[in-house]
Design a protein around this motif. Structure first.
Motif, PDB file in Angstrom:
ATOM      1  N   PRO A 729       0.815  -1.238   0.000  1.00 26.75           N
ATOM      2  CA  PRO A 729       0.000   0.000   0.000  1.00 26.75           C
ATOM      3  C   PRO A 729       0.839   1.274   0.000  1.00 26.75           C
ATOM      4  O   PRO A 729       0.442   2.273  -0.582  1.00 26.75           O
ATOM      5  CB  PRO A 729      -0.829  -0.113   1.291  1.00 26.75           C
ATOM      6  CG  PRO A 729      -0.823  -1.563   1.623  1.00 26.75           C
ATOM      7  CD  PRO A 729       0.491  -2.102   1.147  1.00 26.75           C
ATOM      8  N   GLU A 730       2.021   1.231   0.638  1.00 26.78           N
ATOM      9  CA  GLU A 730       2.853   2.440   0.706  1.00 26.78           C
ATOM     10  C   GLU A 730       3.424   2.810  -0.659  1.00 26.78           C
ATOM     11  O   GLU A 730       3.728   3.973  -0.921  1.00 26.78           O
ATOM     12  CB  GLU A 730       3.979   2.243   1.725  1.00 26.78           C
ATOM     13  CG  GLU A 730       3.460   2.208   3.159  1.00 26.78           C
ATOM     14  CD  GLU A 730       4.554   1.915   4.162  1.00 26.78           C
ATOM     15  OE1 GLU A 730       4.924   2.840   4.907  1.00 26.78           O
ATOM     16  OE2 GLU A 730       5.027   0.767   4.209  1.00 26.78           O
ATOM     17  N   MET A 731       3.575   1.808  -1.528  1.00 25.32           N
ATOM     18  CA  MET A 731       4.053   2.102  -2.885  1.00 25.32           C
ATOM     19  C   MET A 731       2.887   2.424  -3.823  1.00 25.32           C
ATOM     20  O   MET A 731       2.992   3.278  -4.695  1.00 25.32           O
ATOM     21  CB  MET A 731       4.844   0.905  -3.423  1.00 25.32           C
ATOM     22  CG  MET A 731       6.177   0.730  -2.720  1.00 25.32           C
ATOM     23  SD  MET A 731       7.067  -0.723  -3.282  1.00 25.32           S
ATOM     24  CE  MET A 731       7.622  -0.173  -4.884  1.00 25.32           C
ATOM     25  N   GLU A 760     -13.266  -8.180   1.161  1.00 28.64           N
ATOM     26  CA  GLU A 760     -12.130  -7.464   0.572  1.00 28.64           C
ATOM     27  C   GLU A 760     -11.809  -6.194   1.346  1.00 28.64           C
ATOM     28  O   GLU A 760     -10.639  -5.822   1.486  1.00 28.64           O
ATOM     29  CB  GLU A 760     -12.416  -7.168  -0.902  1.00 28.64           C
ATOM     30  CG  GLU A 760     -12.403  -8.435  -1.747  1.00 28.64           C
ATOM     31  CD  GLU A 760     -12.637  -8.219  -3.231  1.00 28.64           C
ATOM     32  OE1 GLU A 760     -12.150  -9.051  -4.017  1.00 28.64           O
ATOM     33  OE2 GLU A 760     -13.319  -7.242  -3.606  1.00 28.64           O
ATOM     34  N   GLY A 761     -12.843  -5.519   1.864  1.00 25.96           N
ATOM     35  CA  GLY A 761     -12.618  -4.336   2.706  1.00 25.96           C
ATOM     36  C   GLY A 761     -11.818  -4.689   3.954  1.00 25.96           C
ATOM     37  O   GLY A 761     -10.871  -3.984   4.331  1.00 25.96           O
ATOM     38  N   LEU A 762     -12.178  -5.801   4.610  1.00 25.99           N
ATOM     39  CA  LEU A 762     -11.477  -6.246   5.828  1.00 25.99           C
ATOM     40  C   LEU A 762     -10.023  -6.615   5.526  1.00 25.99           C
ATOM     41  O   LEU A 762      -9.104  -6.255   6.268  1.00 25.99           O
ATOM     42  CB  LEU A 762     -12.205  -7.451   6.437  1.00 25.99           C
ATOM     43  CG  LEU A 762     -13.549  -7.145   7.121  1.00 25.99           C
ATOM     44  CD1 LEU A 762     -14.350  -8.410   7.327  1.00 25.99           C
ATOM     45  CD2 LEU A 762     -13.333  -6.425   8.456  1.00 25.99           C
ATOM     46  N   MET A 763      -9.818  -7.337   4.413  1.00 23.28           N
ATOM     47  CA  MET A 763      -8.453  -7.750   4.038  1.00 23.28           C
ATOM     48  C   MET A 763      -7.569  -6.517   3.786  1.00 23.28           C
ATOM     49  O   MET A 763      -6.416  -6.462   4.219  1.00 23.28           O
ATOM     50  CB  MET A 763      -8.513  -8.597   2.756  1.00 23.28           C
ATOM     51  CG  MET A 763      -9.204  -9.923   2.924  1.00 23.28           C
ATOM     52  SD  MET A 763      -8.063 -11.234   3.331  1.00 23.28           S
ATOM     53  CE  MET A 763      -7.276 -11.515   1.761  1.00 23.28           C
ATOM     54  N   ALA A 764      -8.134  -5.534   3.078  1.00 21.16           N
ATOM     55  CA  ALA A 764      -7.362  -4.328   2.756  1.00 21.16           C
ATOM     56  C   ALA A 764      -7.042  -3.536   4.028  1.00 21.16           C
ATOM     57  O   ALA A 764      -5.917  -3.061   4.211  1.00 21.16           O
ATOM     58  CB  ALA A 764      -8.148  -3.462   1.783  1.00 21.16           C
ATOM     59  N   LEU A 765      -8.025  -3.407   4.926  1.00 22.10           N
ATOM     60  CA  LEU A 765      -7.794  -2.684   6.189  1.00 22.10           C
ATOM     61  C   LEU A 765      -6.772  -3.408   7.056  1.00 22.10           C
ATOM     62  O   LEU A 765      -6.010  -2.775   7.789  1.00 22.10           O
ATOM     63  CB  LEU A 765      -9.112  -2.508   6.944  1.00 22.10           C
ATOM     64  CG  LEU A 765     -10.071  -1.462   6.353  1.00 22.10           C
ATOM     65  CD1 LEU A 765     -11.450  -1.565   6.997  1.00 22.10           C
ATOM     66  CD2 LEU A 765      -9.528  -0.042   6.525  1.00 22.10           C
ATOM     67  N   THR A 766      -6.740  -4.742   6.987  1.00 28.83           N
ATOM     68  CA  THR A 766      -5.734  -5.525   7.737  1.00 28.83           C
ATOM     69  C   THR A 766      -4.338  -5.100   7.295  1.00 28.83           C
ATOM     70  O   THR A 766      -3.456  -4.874   8.125  1.00 28.83           O
ATOM     71  CB  THR A 766      -5.925  -7.045   7.478  1.00 28.83           C
ATOM     72  OG1 THR A 766      -7.250  -7.399   7.856  1.00 28.83           O
ATOM     73  CG2 THR A 766      -4.925  -7.869   8.262  1.00 28.83           C
ATOM     74  N   ASN A 767      -4.148  -4.970   5.967  1.00 26.04           N
ATOM     75  CA  ASN A 767      -2.831  -4.550   5.447  1.00 26.04           C
ATOM     76  C   ASN A 767      -2.460  -3.157   5.927  1.00 26.04           C
ATOM     77  O   ASN A 767      -1.331  -2.898   6.311  1.00 26.04           O
ATOM     78  CB  ASN A 767      -2.840  -4.590   3.918  1.00 26.04           C
ATOM     79  CG  ASN A 767      -2.510  -5.973   3.383  1.00 26.04           C
ATOM     80  OD1 ASN A 767      -2.348  -6.912   4.158  1.00 26.04           O
ATOM     81  ND2 ASN A 767      -2.433  -6.106   2.085  1.00 26.04           N
TER      82      ASN A 767
END
Length: 927
Positions: A729-731, A760-767
């Motif tokens: 996500p930082e890149m 998918e929202g939960l997975m992305a927020l986990t990252n």
């Protein structure tokens, strides 16, 4: 032993609902105050503030309330909310004028709010009460020197402002660089509140007016951009500037020929509208508070002049477009939650006729208003927005009546030019509020005139009529009539006209009528192969750069309809030149092509909604001999995947990113939704996501996820989630952009979203939660934690796992750790029980959370034995697991619990834990 802020205070019987006595309320308030003091000392100022606030709701004694207000002021100072700090300190001083702590805190707040004279007054009062207090002496000395510096800077600023205006207004000054630097400095100064106020107080508005009157583009730009700084977020200054400059002068500047000057004037007017509508956005007090302003008159005055500009013959074409764009932005309500639509009603009554004058303009006819290729589309969007803003049938009926009266006024008694104006108005309405367009189309003689003018020998007349026929073919009410009467006529025009501009429009009409079956393969309108021939001709025109862009746009319109057919889609994505020609048009000045481009791409990527039919309903339909939609063989997933790859190779992402950047009214909410659908299709395959981000797709998706239709925002948010799951996500979202992604991702957790969107929202927020504390704070601020907790109880095992993993990363935040200790909460119990589940991934996530919590927040260790009687066997099962990861997590939890409290350690040693640990300690394969 204190009640937790936000939870109900329990009465003496321990049950919620018992009414506390006055004495017990006072005791509870004192306990809360003590808790607030402890939290403040520990540096948790937000929690301390909550404790003091709750204590205030229970406390009745004036002296006690004064102390609580004083303490809250200290919290607000630490949290940098200076306006609230000043307000609370003032309440404490009202109770006791000799409260030096409250006086000192208010002086600190006033200093930060820039009200130095009042801050000095409070500090002098402190010193008169405690003359030997060194802290007060030092603060007064520091404030005095700070004020001295400020006065010096102010006097220096005075001379600088004067000098800048002298350079700019000096007609003898020939040094262009010097003038440019002075203009730039003035603009920069106006962006800061102190500088803006200084320019305003130094007779700056009159001097800026002189710059505007020079009619020199560079000086006018400097004046307009400086005025933007003066008006931004400041209602009283905006009102004063409007009174001095006058609405007619501002409207006149908007209508000038110089495009940049007109755009700068448009920007200034937009800022003025925002300041007048919303009042103060910045928290300035003092003089501002003393003036009670009614902005509605000023708003209407500005809008009246914008409406007059629309029909002013001397106004430039882009000035007219800018006026339309402004009206779109500032007149209709931003949200249906706002109940007041009086501004739209006023504009319809005062200016609908003027707006229709622009929409009815026939280019090239004598006496026509100067317009651009975007003017009619902007007019249609404005009419559509006004119509959508109406709340009842009576308001809509009035709109219809005004439109019908206007069309009749041109159609009756104005010979051929009048009929052309009437038909052009119909086209404009059909592209905007189509209900109104259909109503005027049904007026006597209109449709007959359209059909007869289609056969005109004059190209300009034929263009107007054919376009009206095309727009009418779009609307279901008229399509059957046109299919019966118009197809043969359009075929004749297409085959025999010598003009490409006419043939291309006739072809679009045929495309629209030929695609009436949509994606239903069995509902072909034309003979086999005709659709392919039309599409081939559209692609040929699209690639022909000798034809002007305005005419080539119609080729894209044709493809938008023909690409319902999968054979056409396949041929189109094989034609790289045609795709790139379409992308170039999407990036061009003519923004009215955006919707057609987006529609074509939605069709090619199959990103429209398509529900799988119920097999039982299909059988019933067959039995009843009803029509059954059929899918084209080339619309199967493997074909769609191949088409997406072809579009990516041709450069679709950069074209979409360019379309999103457009500030044009043509980028409507429905157009944004189409672009979001395409983006979601483009990131479906994980291996394509890096390329989409590299070409600007990630950046483009953020505004799409925050504005537009609900469906469009959700599709864009889901595309962002897919990128966040598989990329770093930082890149993918460098710098501050990563924080903008949080809100769209949290929106995927709402209950009305699908299970896949939740997952998918939960997975992305986990990252994101695993990256930094600042991101975790942003997720907390968006109130995501209660939703994440809710999904930990979900029946679907993958959603439950994703929520638990997300909570594991969120548990690195102190606020989340505190939640696990909250009275009456089952959060900790759930984590312990999940650590004993059969699903190994769920166990890993839950035991990882426990390992994290017991490491970072030791009080949790004491609570674990209290939440369930099975805690020991769950921990033992973790240590005895064949998975090294689970054993490691179990060992960390046990180690933390051993170190936390003697009574917990004794319970662990009394069990078989020591033997298990002894065996594990000797295992050389698991260091």
């Amino acid at each position: 032993g204190f009640p937790v802020p936000g939870l109900p205070v329990l009465g003496p019987c321990g049950a919620q609902g018992c009414v506390p006595t006055g004495a017990s309320r006072q005791v509870a308030a004192e306990q809360l105050r003590a808790r607030g003091n402890a939290l403040f000392q520990a540096g948790d100022h937000a929690a301390a503030l909550a404790a003091y606030t709750e204590a205030l709701s229970l406390s009745e004694a004036p002296s006690e309330r004064a102390v609580l207000h004083r303490n809250r002021a200290a919290c607000y100072l630490k949290l940098e909310d200076y306006a609230k700090a000043e307000a609370d300190a003032t309440k404490a001083i009202a109770a006791d004028g000799r409260d030096v702590k409250a006086l000192f805190r208010r002086s600190q707040a006033l200093q930060q709010l820039g009200r130095m004279d009042q801050a000095v007054s409070d500090l002098q009062r402190c010193l008169s009460l405690e003359p030997r207090n060194k802290a007060f002496q030092e603060a007064l000395r520091a404030l005095g020197s700070s004020m001295h510096e400020k006065m010096k800077a102010m006097s220096c600023m005075d001379s600088k402002v004067e000098q800048m205006f002298q350079i700019l207004l000096d007609l003898e000054e020939k040094d262009a660089d010097k003038k440019q630097k002075a203009a730039q400095n003035l603009i920069v100064l106006a962006r800061e509140e102190a500088g803006a106020e200084k320019i305003f107080q130094s007779d700056g508005v009159r001097l800026l007016m002189q710059l505007l009157d020079t009619a020199k583009a560079d000086l006018m730009l400097a004046a307009l951009r400086t005025l933007v700084g003066l008006c931004s977020g400041h209602r009283s200054r905006t009102t004063a500037i409007l009174a001095e400059l006058g609405a007619p002068r501002l409207a006149a500047v908007l209508g000038v020929e110089h495009e940049q000057v007109s755009l700068a004037a448009c920007n200034l007017l937009h800022v003025m509208f925002d300041s007048l509508k919303e009042g103060l956005q910045k928290d300035f007090r003092g003089k501002e508070d003393a003036v009670v302003l009614d902005s509605s008159k000023d708003l209407k005055l500005l809008i009246k002049h914008l409406l007059e500009l629309l029909v002013l013959e001397g106004a430039s074409a882009h000035g007219r477009d800018n006026a339309l764009n402004l009206l779109i932005k500032v007149v209709p309500r931003k949200s249906p939650k706002e109940t007041n639509n009086s501004l739209s009603l006023w504009v319809i009554d005062q200016g609908l006729k003027k707006i229709l004058e622009v929409g009815s303009t026939v280019c090239g006819s004598s006496g026509s208003l100067p317009v651009t290729e975007n003017s009619r589309m902007s007019t249609s969007v404005l009419l559509s927005k006004l119509y959508e803003d109406l709340k009842c049938d009576a308001e809509r009926e009035n709109f219809h009546r005004l439109c019908e009266d206007y069309v009749r006024s041109w159609f009756e008694g104005h010979e051929l030019p009048g009929k052309l104006r009437a038909i052009q108005t119909v086209s404009c309405l059909l592209q905007g509020p189509s209900d109104a367009g259909n109503r005027v189309l049904e007026l006597e003689g209109i449709m007959d005139s359209v059909l007869s003018l289609c056969a005109s020998v004059c190209e300009a007349h034929q263009l107007v009529a054919v376009e009206a026929l095309i727009h009418a073919a779009d609307k279901a009410k008229r399509a059957s009539f046109i299919t019966a009467n118009g197809v043969n006529l359009l075929k004749e025009i297409y085959k025999h006209s010598e003009r490409d501009s006419i043939r291309i429009r006739a072809l679009v009409g045929l495309c629209k009528l030929g695609s009436a079956g949509g994606t239903d393969f069995s509902m072909k309108q034309f003979a086999e192969g005709s659709t392919m021939k039309l599409a081939k001709q559209c692609r040929k025109w699209l690639c022909n750069e000798a034809i002007d862009a305005g005419t080539r746009r119609w080729a894209v319109e044709g493809l938008a309809y023909l690409t319902f057919d999968a054979d056409v889609k396949e041929e189109f994505v094989e034609d790289k030149a045609a795709m790139q020609a379409m992308f170039q048009l999407a990036k061009s000045e003519d923004r009215s092509v955006l919707y057609a481009v987006a529609s074509t791409l939605v069709n090619c990527t199959n990103s429209y909604d398509h529900e799988e039919p119920d097999p039982q309903m299909l059988e019933l339909a067959k039995y009843a001999k009803q029509h059954i939609p059929e899918q084209h063989p080339k619309d199967k997933p493997e074909f769609v995947k191949w088409r997406v790859r072809k579009l990516l190779t041709a450069g679709v992402v950069s074209a979409l990113a360019c379309m999103v950047k457009s500030e044009n009214p043509a980028l409507t909410s429905s157009c944004r939704e189409l672009i979001s659908r395409v983006f979601l299709a483009l990131v479906e395959e994980a291996e394509d996501r890096g390329g989409v981000v590299a070409q600007g797709g990630g950046k483009a998706l953020i505004p799409l996820s925050l504005e537009g239709t609900e469906v469009g925002q959700t599709k864009a948010a889901q595309a962002l989630a897919k990128i966040t799951i598989t990329s770093n996500p930082e890149m993918a979202f460098p710098g501050e952009r990563i924080y903008e992604v949080v809100r769209p991702l949290v929106s995927l957790l709402h209950l009305q979203r699908t299970g896949l969107e939740n997952f998918e929202g939960l997975m992305a927020l986990t990252n994101l939660a695993g990256i930094s504390e600042r991101l975790r704070q942003k997720i907390l601020k968006e109130r995501a934690v209660p939703m994440i907790e809710g999904y930990m109880f979900e029946e679907h095992e993958l959603i439950r796992l994703a929520a638990t993993e997300c909570m594991c990363n969120m548990a690195m935040s102190k606020e989340v750790q505190e939640m696990f200790l909250a009275e009456g909460s089952d959060r900790l119990k759930l984590m312990v029980l999940y650590s004993g589940e059969e699903d190994e991934k769920l166990r890993r996530a839950a035991s990882g959370t426990l390992a994290m919590l017991t490491t970072l927040h030791p009080p949790i260790c004491k609570r674990i034995p209290q939440v369930t009687v099975h805690w020991l066997e769950i921990l033992q099962a973790l240590l005895l697991s064949p998975s090294a990861e689970l054993q490691h997590r179990g060992a960390v939890v046990v180690m933390n619990m051993m170190a936390a409290a003697r009574e917990v350690a004794e319970q662990l040693i009394a069990s078989e834990m020591l033997e298990i640990l002894s065996v594990l300690a000797k295992d050389k394969d698991k260091p």
